[in-house]
Design a protein around this motif. Structure first.
Motif, PDB file in Angstrom:
ATOM      1  N   CYS A 283     -26.582 -11.883  -6.655  1.00  0.00           N
ATOM      2  CA  CYS A 283     -26.118 -12.246  -5.317  1.00  0.00           C
ATOM      3  C   CYS A 283     -27.187 -13.078  -4.601  1.00  0.00           C
TER       4      CYS A 283
ATOM      5  N   TYR B  98     -27.238 -13.736  -1.454  1.00  0.00           N
ATOM      6  CA  TYR B  98     -27.527 -13.131  -0.152  1.00  0.00           C
ATOM      7  C   TYR B  98     -28.427 -11.916  -0.293  1.00  0.00           C
TER       8      TYR B  98
ATOM      9  N   ARG C 191     -19.625  -6.229  -7.930  1.00  0.00           N
ATOM     10  CA  ARG C 191     -19.271  -7.452  -7.196  1.00  0.00           C
ATOM     11  C   ARG C 191     -18.009  -7.220  -6.383  1.00  0.00           C
ATOM     12  N   SER C 192     -17.031  -6.604  -7.003  1.00  0.00           N
ATOM     13  CA  SER C 192     -15.748  -6.363  -6.329  1.00  0.00           C
ATOM     14  C   SER C 192     -15.893  -5.466  -5.111  1.00  0.00           C
TER      15      SER C 192
ATOM     16  N   HIS D  35     -20.224  -7.048  -3.110  1.00  0.00           N
ATOM     17  CA  HIS D  35     -20.593  -8.453  -2.899  1.00  0.00           C
ATOM     18  C   HIS D  35     -19.360  -9.351  -2.818  1.00  0.00           C
ATOM     19  N   ILE D  36     -18.265  -8.812  -2.353  1.00  0.00           N
ATOM     20  CA  ILE D  36     -16.985  -9.513  -2.389  1.00  0.00           C
ATOM     21  C   ILE D  36     -17.010 -10.867  -1.683  1.00  0.00           C
ATOM     22  N   ASP D  37     -17.710 -10.987  -0.557  1.00  0.00           N
ATOM     23  CA  ASP D  37     -17.737 -12.255   0.188  1.00  0.00           C
ATOM     24  C   ASP D  37     -19.064 -12.998   0.062  1.00  0.00           C
ATOM     25  N   HIS D  38     -19.900 -12.594  -0.885  1.00  0.00           N
ATOM     26  CA  HIS D  38     -21.226 -13.212  -1.048  1.00  0.00           C
ATOM     27  C   HIS D  38     -21.196 -14.275  -2.135  1.00  0.00           C
ATOM     28  N   PRO D  39     -22.062 -15.286  -2.019  1.00  0.00           N
ATOM     29  CA  PRO D  39     -22.181 -16.257  -3.114  1.00  0.00           C
ATOM     30  C   PRO D  39     -22.902 -15.588  -4.290  1.00  0.00           C
TER      31      PRO D  39
END
Length: 189
Positions: free
Chosen positions: A34, A36, A47-48, A51-55
């Motif tokens: 990630c 961020y 990730r799901s 970190h769903i909205d992270h690059p």
């Protein structure tokens, strides 16, 4: 190349361990990073949920070495000068320096006169094309080294200029004195 804060973490991270939170799940390899959070590798399920909205960059493997797809990393980082490869129909670059193969001529000229050899500026690994670096890690180290050398050169130049201004060349006490009063020859009559 301006280094983003996450770059050092990406290059130091160990990928492809089993996720402690999802040991029993089928896609549990920690192969994502990630941009961020910048703290550790994580798996598909992390990730799901975290970190769903992270690059995020997905790291892949090629011959036991970590690679990232060019299409993913070029949107967040300047990768010019790094050798890329096509692996499984995707253009990728290696994250870190790879050891030279044992049978490599490591810097030796090719026996074919028309073949041009290219080498990584940092680790001297043979390159396929006229790039400067074999990996992202080598580019980072190469740029840092060039920057340090440039700063050192500028520091020395400033030091020399300061020395010239504060310490003008010294002369012996006799070097600036006249040798005496000049005498002219008498007028001839």
């Amino acid at each position: 190349m301006e280094e983003p804060k996450w770059l050092e973490g990406l290059l130091r991270t160990n990928f492809f361990s089993i996720c402690a939170l999802h040991r029993e799940a089928p896609r549990n390899e920690c192969n994502m990073f990630c941009l961020y959070c910048q703290n550790a590798a994580f798996c598909f399920y992390c990730r799901s949920s975290l970190h769903i909205d992270h690059p995020v960059l997905q790291i892949r493997r090629s011959s036991y070495h970590d690679v990232v797809r060019v299409s993913e990393i070029e949107t967040v980082l300047d990768i010019r000068g790094i050798q890329t490869y096509v692996i499984n129909s995707a253009r990728v670059l290696f994250l870190n320096e790879r050891p030279q193969p044992k049978n490599s001529s490591h810097g030796a000229a090719s026996s074919t006169p028309k073949t041009m050899s290219y080498f990584c500026e940092r680790c001297c690994r043979t390159l396929l094309d006229p790039f400067r670096f074999c990996s992202l890690g080598c580019k980072v180290e190469g740029i840092r080294k060039n920057k340090e050398e440039e700063e050192e050169r500028l520091r020395k130049e400033r030091q020399q200029e300061t020395h010239k201004v504060t310490h003008p060349p010294t002369h012996t006490s006799n070097s600036r004195r006249r040798k005496g009063i000049p005498h002219r020859a008498p007028f001839a009559s």
